[in-house]
Motif scaffolding. Structure first.
Motif, PDB file in Angstrom:
ATOM      1  N   ALA A  93     -26.145  57.084 -19.307  1.00 16.61           N
ATOM      2  CA  ALA A  93     -27.401  57.078 -19.089  1.00 16.61           C
ATOM      3  C   ALA A  93     -28.070  58.477 -19.206  1.00 16.61           C
ATOM      4  O   ALA A  93     -29.089  58.822 -19.917  1.00 16.61           O
ATOM      5  CB  ALA A  93     -27.967  56.322 -17.868  1.00 16.61           C
ATOM      6  N   GLU A  94     -27.130  59.183 -18.596  1.00 24.83           N
ATOM      7  CA  GLU A  94     -27.583  60.831 -18.613  1.00 24.83           C
ATOM      8  C   GLU A  94     -27.722  61.294 -20.089  1.00 24.83           C
ATOM      9  O   GLU A  94     -28.793  62.015 -20.333  1.00 24.83           O
ATOM     10  CB  GLU A  94     -26.724  61.413 -17.469  1.00 24.83           C
ATOM     11  N   ALA A  95     -26.519  61.171 -20.679  1.00 26.20           N
ATOM     12  CA  ALA A  95     -26.528  61.453 -22.268  1.00 26.20           C
ATOM     13  C   ALA A  95     -27.492  61.107 -22.927  1.00 26.20           C
ATOM     14  O   ALA A  95     -28.335  61.574 -23.845  1.00 26.20           O
ATOM     15  CB  ALA A  95     -25.031  61.035 -22.655  1.00 26.20           C
ATOM     16  N   LEU A  96     -28.134  59.547 -22.794  1.00 26.29           N
ATOM     17  CA  LEU A  96     -28.861  59.013 -23.607  1.00 26.29           C
ATOM     18  C   LEU A  96     -30.309  59.819 -23.227  1.00 26.29           C
ATOM     19  O   LEU A  96     -31.226  60.101 -24.192  1.00 26.29           O
ATOM     20  CB  LEU A  96     -29.446  57.502 -23.221  1.00 26.29           C
ATOM     21  N   GLY A  97     -30.569  60.001 -22.011  1.00 22.94           N
ATOM     22  CA  GLY A  97     -31.853  60.825 -21.551  1.00 22.94           C
ATOM     23  C   GLY A  97     -31.698  62.146 -22.252  1.00 22.94           C
ATOM     24  O   GLY A  97     -33.010  62.458 -22.899  1.00 22.94           O
ATOM     25  N   ALA A  98     -31.048  62.705 -22.315  1.00 22.06           N
ATOM     26  CA  ALA A  98     -30.787  64.225 -22.732  1.00 22.06           C
ATOM     27  C   ALA A  98     -31.083  64.060 -24.488  1.00 22.06           C
ATOM     28  O   ALA A  98     -31.494  64.962 -25.025  1.00 22.06           O
ATOM     29  CB  ALA A  98     -29.310  64.716 -22.539  1.00 22.06           C
ATOM     30  N   MET A  99     -30.280  63.078 -25.011  1.00 21.50           N
ATOM     31  CA  MET A  99     -30.271  62.904 -26.551  1.00 21.50           C
ATOM     32  C   MET A  99     -32.052  62.645 -26.881  1.00 21.50           C
ATOM     33  O   MET A  99     -32.382  63.277 -27.843  1.00 21.50           O
ATOM     34  CB  MET A  99     -29.735  61.619 -26.880  1.00 21.50           C
ATOM     35  N   LEU A 100     -32.586  62.042 -26.123  1.00 24.07           N
ATOM     36  CA  LEU A 100     -34.100  61.422 -26.349  1.00 24.07           C
ATOM     37  C   LEU A 100     -34.918  62.773 -26.205  1.00 24.07           C
ATOM     38  O   LEU A 100     -35.629  63.004 -26.991  1.00 24.07           O
ATOM     39  CB  LEU A 100     -34.588  60.126 -25.539  1.00 24.07           C
ATOM     40  N   THR A 101     -34.796  63.508 -25.035  1.00 24.16           N
ATOM     41  CA  THR A 101     -35.441  64.439 -24.818  1.00 24.16           C
ATOM     42  C   THR A 101     -35.421  65.493 -25.849  1.00 24.16           C
ATOM     43  O   THR A 101     -36.413  66.037 -26.309  1.00 24.16           O
ATOM     44  CB  THR A 101     -35.157  64.869 -23.139  1.00 24.16           C
ATOM     45  N   GLU A 102     -34.079  65.826 -26.315  1.00 24.48           N
ATOM     46  CA  GLU A 102     -34.149  66.887 -27.279  1.00 24.48           C
ATOM     47  C   GLU A 102     -34.725  66.301 -28.388  1.00 24.48           C
ATOM     48  O   GLU A 102     -35.471  67.382 -29.362  1.00 24.48           O
ATOM     49  CB  GLU A 102     -32.424  66.701 -27.568  1.00 24.48           C
ATOM     50  N   LYS A 103     -35.126  65.272 -28.867  1.00 18.81           N
ATOM     51  CA  LYS A 103     -35.981  64.686 -29.983  1.00 18.81           C
ATOM     52  C   LYS A 103     -37.366  64.663 -29.737  1.00 18.81           C
ATOM     53  O   LYS A 103     -37.926  64.171 -30.558  1.00 18.81           O
ATOM     54  CB  LYS A 103     -35.350  63.540 -30.540  1.00 18.81           C
ATOM     55  N   GLY A 104     -37.642  64.648 -28.449  1.00 24.08           N
ATOM     56  CA  GLY A 104     -39.220  64.735 -27.955  1.00 24.08           C
ATOM     57  C   GLY A 104     -39.594  63.395 -27.980  1.00 24.08           C
ATOM     58  O   GLY A 104     -40.604  62.805 -27.982  1.00 24.08           O
ATOM     59  N   LEU A 105     -38.469  62.389 -27.612  1.00 26.40           N
ATOM     60  CA  LEU A 105     -38.712  61.006 -27.718  1.00 26.40           C
ATOM     61  C   LEU A 105     -38.385  60.354 -26.326  1.00 26.40           C
ATOM     62  O   LEU A 105     -37.865  61.091 -25.409  1.00 26.40           O
ATOM     63  CB  LEU A 105     -37.706  60.383 -28.438  1.00 26.40           C
ATOM     64  N   LYS A 106     -38.937  59.188 -26.176  1.00 22.75           N
ATOM     65  CA  LYS A 106     -38.575  58.432 -24.757  1.00 22.75           C
ATOM     66  C   LYS A 106     -38.544  57.020 -24.607  1.00 22.75           C
ATOM     67  O   LYS A 106     -38.903  56.240 -25.978  1.00 22.75           O
ATOM     68  CB  LYS A 106     -39.650  58.797 -23.763  1.00 22.75           C
ATOM     69  N   LEU A 107     -37.906  56.486 -23.752  1.00 23.33           N
ATOM     70  CA  LEU A 107     -37.793  54.914 -23.889  1.00 23.33           C
ATOM     71  C   LEU A 107     -39.023  54.305 -23.662  1.00 23.33           C
ATOM     72  O   LEU A 107     -39.938  54.780 -22.630  1.00 23.33           O
ATOM     73  CB  LEU A 107     -36.565  54.439 -22.945  1.00 23.33           C
ATOM     74  N   ASP A 108     -39.323  53.333 -24.050  1.00 19.70           N
ATOM     75  CA  ASP A 108     -40.397  52.416 -23.848  1.00 19.70           C
ATOM     76  C   ASP A 108     -40.324  51.326 -22.709  1.00 19.70           C
ATOM     77  O   ASP A 108     -41.148  51.066 -22.107  1.00 19.70           O
ATOM     78  CB  ASP A 108     -41.178  51.487 -25.244  1.00 19.70           C
ATOM     79  N   GLY A 109     -38.857  50.868 -22.786  1.00 19.52           N
ATOM     80  CA  GLY A 109     -38.800  49.869 -21.791  1.00 19.52           C
ATOM     81  C   GLY A 109     -37.091  49.230 -21.650  1.00 19.52           C
ATOM     82  O   GLY A 109     -36.432  49.874 -22.601  1.00 19.52           O
ATOM     83  N   VAL A 110     -36.779  49.098 -20.482  1.00 15.95           N
ATOM     84  CA  VAL A 110     -35.065  48.642 -20.327  1.00 15.95           C
ATOM     85  C   VAL A 110     -35.325  47.237 -19.546  1.00 15.95           C
ATOM     86  O   VAL A 110     -36.087  46.914 -18.679  1.00 15.95           O
ATOM     87  CB  VAL A 110     -34.543  49.529 -19.193  1.00 15.95           C
ATOM     88  N   VAL A 111     -35.088  46.322 -20.558  1.00 14.69           N
ATOM     89  CA  VAL A 111     -34.883  44.918 -20.504  1.00 14.69           C
ATOM     90  C   VAL A 111     -33.639  44.540 -19.803  1.00 14.69           C
ATOM     91  O   VAL A 111     -32.644  44.762 -20.526  1.00 14.69           O
ATOM     92  CB  VAL A 111     -35.257  44.041 -21.527  1.00 14.69           C
ATOM     93  N   GLU A 112     -33.516  44.071 -18.514  1.00 15.84           N
ATOM     94  CA  GLU A 112     -32.342  43.320 -17.853  1.00 15.84           C
ATOM     95  C   GLU A 112     -32.517  42.054 -18.095  1.00 15.84           C
ATOM     96  O   GLU A 112     -33.446  41.263 -17.401  1.00 15.84           O
ATOM     97  CB  GLU A 112     -32.216  44.026 -16.374  1.00 15.84           C
ATOM     98  N   LEU A 113     -31.430  41.069 -18.626  1.00 13.90           N
ATOM     99  CA  LEU A 113     -31.209  40.078 -18.580  1.00 13.90           C
ATOM    100  C   LEU A 113     -30.659  39.480 -17.562  1.00 13.90           C
ATOM    101  O   LEU A 113     -29.162  39.796 -17.208  1.00 13.90           O
ATOM    102  CB  LEU A 113     -30.642  39.561 -20.009  1.00 13.90           C
ATOM    103  N   VAL A 114     -31.066  38.674 -16.515  1.00 11.70           N
ATOM    104  CA  VAL A 114     -30.646  38.052 -15.203  1.00 11.70           C
ATOM    105  C   VAL A 114     -29.876  36.839 -15.694  1.00 11.70           C
ATOM    106  O   VAL A 114     -30.686  35.815 -15.718  1.00 11.70           O
ATOM    107  CB  VAL A 114     -31.567  38.418 -14.201  1.00 11.70           C
ATOM    108  N   VAL A 115     -28.652  36.624 -15.314  1.00 10.71           N
ATOM    109  CA  VAL A 115     -28.051  35.266 -15.591  1.00 10.71           C
ATOM    110  C   VAL A 115     -26.599  34.970 -14.525  1.00 10.71           C
ATOM    111  O   VAL A 115     -26.003  36.106 -14.123  1.00 10.71           O
ATOM    112  CB  VAL A 115     -27.130  35.310 -17.167  1.00 10.71           C
ATOM    113  N   ASP A 116     -26.828  33.976 -14.104  1.00 10.78           N
ATOM    114  CA  ASP A 116     -25.702  33.578 -13.095  1.00 10.78           C
ATOM    115  C   ASP A 116     -24.340  33.731 -13.675  1.00 10.78           C
ATOM    116  O   ASP A 116     -24.061  33.410 -14.814  1.00 10.78           O
ATOM    117  CB  ASP A 116     -25.927  32.198 -12.535  1.00 10.78           C
TER     118      ASP A 116
END
Ligand code: AP5
Length: 195
Positions: A93-116
């Motif tokens: 997660a940290e590496a992804l954040g750094a990767m996107l920041t370096e490109k001036g990008l950000k995530l729009d959303g993180v969708v968690e699928l909740v299943v039993d």
């Protein structure tokens, strides 16, 4: 649109990521698919990952981060992407954040699928039965022992990411126990996008 799909094995990440690509014209980045392709092609990464994956354990962060960093740089990712199965550890997660920041990008959303838990096991058993009936090769990690390890790895290493993304305000939980179509509709709804 740049998204992350979170959820345990069998939650429906691959199924929904595929639908997001056709509905919203974005690219599916599945680290599981990339690693399986590397294993099939016996590349150096594939040779490193093969036994780890078959045991149901996580491939080391540096290997997976390098694959994603390379893929995310490809021109088709400029139109947006959905990460399916990545990040899976706080380090990723940290590496992804750094990767996107370096490109001036950000995530729009993180969708968690909740299943039993019981539904997850049943879905994988059904997938194995269906593939066997069709004469297709079953995934090396779709057996009870490896699945138990995949579920343990999710609980220990990936589940904490929900809290991380909740704190950043990006996390959107979706009831993954609904039908496939209903889950797709719920994802669009929480993201505030129409197909
Ligand atoms: P990966 O390929 O990511 O597999 P996984 O997380 O174990 O998940 P699955 O592909 O089994 O399930 P899914 O959530 O995609 O559900 P699906 O849509 O297929 O990872 C495999 C391995 O690669 C890991 O164990 C690790 O070794 C390695 N790896 C990958 N990424 C890594 C990373 N970032 N770091 C380190 N290692 C990594 O659906 C499952 C079944 O359920 C299907 O048959 C489907 O038809 C059905 N289904 C889907 N939705 C529904 C629904 N709503 N109702 C009923 N059935 C449904």
């Amino acid at each position: 649109m740049r998204l992350v799909l979170l959820g345990p094995p069998g939650a429906g990440k691959g199924t929904q990521a595929q639908r997001l690509t056709t509905r919203h014209g974005i690219v599916q980045l599945s680290t599981g698919d990339m690693l399986r392709a590397a294993v099939a092609a016996a590349t150096p990464v594939g040779l490193k990952a093969k036994d780890i994956m078959a045991r149901g354990e996580l491939v080391p962060d540096e290997v997976v981060v390098a694959i994603v960093a390379d893929r995310i740089d490809q021109p088709d990712c400029a139109k947006g992407f959905v990460l399916d199965g990545f990040p899976r550890t706080p380090g990723q997660a940290e590496a992804l954040g750094a990767m996107l920041t370096e490109k001036g990008l950000k995530l729009d959303g993180v969708v968690e699928l909740v299943v039993d838990h019981s539904a997850l096991v049943k879905r994988i058993e059904t997938r194995v039965a269906e593939m066997t009936a069709r004469g297709e090769a079953v995934r090396a990690d779709d057996n009870p022992e490896a699945l138990a390890k995949r579920l343990d790895a999710y609980k220990a290493q990936t589940a904490p990411l929900s809290e991380h993304y909740r704190k950043t305000g990006l996390l959107k939980e979706v009831d993954g126990m609904q039908t496939i179509d209903q889950v797709t509709e719920s994802i669009d709804r929480v993201l505030g996008v129409a197909a």
